[in-house]
Design a protein around this motif. Structure first.
Motif, short mmCIF file in Angstrom:
data_model
loop_
_atom_site.label_atom_id
_atom_site.label_comp_id
_atom_site.label_asym_id
_atom_site.label_seq_id
_atom_site.Cartn_x
_atom_site.Cartn_y
_atom_site.Cartn_z
N MET B 160 0.83 -1.20 0.00
CA MET B 160 0.00 0.00 0.00
C MET B 160 0.87 1.25 0.00
N SER B 162 1.75 3.21 -2.73
CA SER B 162 1.70 4.06 -3.94
C SER B 162 2.00 5.52 -3.65
N ARG B 163 1.53 6.00 -2.52
CA ARG B 163 1.71 7.43 -2.19
C ARG B 163 3.16 7.80 -1.93
N SER B 186 -3.00 -1.96 -2.80
CA SER B 186 -4.01 -0.91 -2.75
C SER B 186 -4.20 -0.23 -4.10
N ASN B 187 -3.29 -0.45 -5.03
CA ASN B 187 -3.23 0.34 -6.27
C ASN B 187 -4.18 -0.21 -7.33
N THR B 309 5.77 2.53 2.48
CA THR B 309 7.02 3.13 2.05
C THR B 309 8.14 2.13 1.81
#
Lengths: 446, 446
Positions: B160, B162-163, B186-187, B309
């Motif tokens: 998760m 992506s950000r 999550s993407n 991350t």
């Protein structure tokens, strides 16, 4: 700038939970609540003394392509990600809210409201991932690049790290590095898409392709002229330099060194070039450089640097660690409520923020972040003598500021960065890990 | 799989010097020399004990779109990157050579010939940047992901992050993590493009949007059912858990904890859930996890992990550090010459390589890299009893193996990875920095 239809959709560059929340909000009526989200860094990752905002222009272009087309809707339906009501909402989606943010190239500090997203919950919530992806990546690269650019002083820096980054991320990294002070990139797409100067002459393969090093040098000079840069370390550097000058003459533009103990090698090559009469031939070094290696070469006879891995990976800090948080919203009665989570180590500060940089004699002394109690900005924002307002409108009721996009946006961002970097106090320029170069001061607008 | 015309061109995801060398080679006749380039890692970055090859399927798709169209040629002409002869060559360019490589998902070690590119110099040289960008990025993520997957054991892992990655790099990262053992992402674009299961329910903003935590939980359950996962740490975790069970009942699917000292908090939440009778409610933790934090939670009552991350940034090693080197070529007389550079610390080993993994009782004991003196493979490659050949044809005379592409390629790569990972000796599974888990042994084919 960019027609939405000509670019691939960016709408699915999104975490699934944003659409799940949207579905829930459309069901219970909260989708229409007006909201303020803020994007900010709780701290400066990697013990940096300042951060550099980058990616804003790319985000605005991504916003133009943030549309759910047939492919995207089909996937969401077939995979049962959301219900039919939500699919119908997404089919018509375009961002109709507003974005306010720091100019691209601006410096930021902990708590700086780098981007503020205003709109209904439904409008705003779906932008979380795309906004964070772009700003976290580009700002991490720009911050590392700025440190390298400061360390390099007046010597030119080129970015050549595409091979050490994802193929599209590499283009974004070239753009971010240029905004933060690099002068050129090896990446051709960065040249085409963003107008960044491109550079590069030859790899070791060029020398190895030829039966003799001399043949490779001669062919390169015939193609590119004697002002080119010859790579001299494929075999023996001393022989390589001698061959280069014999073939090109003393007017050779430059030599590139990509291996060895650079301070020692650079001094030896300079002495050899001077002894051969090639006093104007430049020395470019390109081997595993980062801001510390560049600083360590300050007294060496080096004319230009090429930086690869370290700049495109943020020199140990590949993401800026910014977060996207709801800070104010309408309540059931239509009033405004600042909101904040209280999670351990991750608490946020409710309320819309307005930011100024306090200056004394042209030098930054504090990041002033003013917290509003309501949703709207005061009609007359508090005056801050000797303080520079940091936020500008980027999207107003869905209308995107085109001047921040494309090559023109990149030029403006670079110019802005180089200007505001001059405001940094001297303690913010050192490379070691430390506290932020200026403190963030929170004030209340009430 | 993908029609070239439907995808943006990948041809300018290229360092300028590749085209500059091409121009020189077209001028002096060396462009037609047949060449062998190899892509390999000199060492395992970050003190890893093994590497995981990822990106191969993406590279093959990128190769289909590696065409110089009007936009690309116009830029190269207008910016005077290359001359007219080179532009004409590029206008007709498609890769007509061959690629041989490790299967996607395969393990690699120092010197493993992960990818071999054969063709004329002109054919092959222009692929350097795109091949390295994709394989370096994806392999770094896959290697970190495999370590996390090993640390997690049988507990499911979701990506998760992506950000915290560039927006298109994030999709590639989700794909690489899935190949290396993660179970979901999550993407959403990773779901659409690659068939990877997607997951996610709600962020803290969902709770903050509502006037009361209870309202948020109730609305989520109405939208997603009681089997959903509720995020319980927006305010006070103990209150959040109590509210969650009160609203959802003891059949609640799961709770997610995104903050705090996870071993302690997980134990407290498990005890509270059990005391409330929610013995089947799962606990997912998602706060700043990496392979070390996952390993430290092995004895805690955690049911699933979400990793952000650290996986998308390679857990401290964001690039695999692979290089692309010319190792053999035709000489002026038409014969074959192994070539190698001698640069300090960066010497390469000439000659085409063939690779096997030596096994004893199903456990890997060595990476055997056989160096050929000529260009061609021996008609009957040396037999290696109890050794597994590692290379497969990926492109044969320009014809791309479609089975390695798309969602089917991802499924195959994941299955292959999970199978070959079983061959790793126990010393290769530890997380600390060390030498590679098996030695690389170079042999000569002569």
């Amino acid at each position: 700038m960019v027609a939405p239809s000509s670019q691939p959709s960016t709408a699915l560059l999104t975490d699934r939970y944003e659409l799940t929340m949207l579905e829930g909000a459309l069901r219970d009526g909260t989708a229409a609540r007006r909201c303020v989200f803020e994007l900010f860094a709780r701290r400066l990752a990697g013990g940096r003394r300042f951060g550099v905002v980058a990616g804003t222009g790319r985000l605005l272009e991504a916003l133009r392509s943030f549309r759910f087309g047939d492919d995207e809707l089909r996937f969401l339906r077939d995979d049962r990600v959301v219900d039919d009501t939500t699919l119908a909402y997404l089919a018509d989606y375009r961002f109709r809210g507003s974005l306010t943010g720091y100019r691209e190239g601006e410096l930021y500090f902990p708590g700086s409201p780098v981007l503020t997203v205003e709109g209904t919950f439904a409008d705003a919530v779906v932008l979380e991932t795309i906004a964070l992806s772009i700003l976290n990546h580009d700002s991490a690269v720009a911050t590392a690049a700025a440190r390298m650019s400061i360390a390099a002083g007046d010597r030119p820096l080129a970015e050549m790290g595409s091979r050490r980054a994802s193929e599209r991320g590499a283009v974004a990294a070239a753009r971010a590095a240029y905004i933060a002070g690099f002068g050129a990139t090896s990446n051709l797409e960065a040249g085409r898409a963003w107008g960044i100067p491109t550079m590069g002459t030859a790899a070791h393969a060029w020398t190895l392709l030829h039966d003799r090093e001399e043949d490779a040098f001669r062919a390169q000079i015939e193609a590119l002229g004697a002002d080119t840069t010859l790579l001299v370390d494929t075999y023996d550097i001393r022989t390589g330099v001698a061959t280069a000058i014999r073939v090109a003459g003393t007017g050779l533009g430059g030599v590139r060194i990509d291996s060895g103990d650079l301070p020692i090698v650079a001094a030896e090559v300079r002495a050899q070039l001077d002894a051969l009469g090639a006093t104007g031939t430049r020395i470019t070094v390109t081997s595993d450089l980062d801001e510390y290696a560049i600083a360590a070469l300050a007294a060496s006879p080096v004319d230009a640097y090429g930086v690869g891995t370290s700049v495109v990976t943020g020199s140990g800090t590949p993401t800026a660690g910014m977060v996207f948080k709801l800070v104010a919203r309408q309540d059931a009665a239509g009033g405004w409520t600042p909101v904040a989570k209280l999670s351990a180590d991750k608490a946020s500060l409710g309320g819309r923020k307005t930011a100024f940089r306090r200056l004394e004699g042209g030098t930054a002394t504090a990041e002033v972040v003013e917290v509003a109690s309501g949703f709207d900005l005061p009609d007359a924002p508090a005056q801050h003598p000797d303080a520079r307002p940091l936020q500008v409108p980027l999207v107003v009721a869905g209308d995107i500021d085109a001047t921040a996009e494309g090559p023109e946006g990149v030029r403006r961002a670079r110019a802005h960065h180089l200007r505001v970097r001059e405001e940094l106090p001297v303690q913010a320029l050192a490379l070691s890990r430390a506290d932020p170069g200026i403190p963030t001061v929170h004030t209340s607008a009430d």
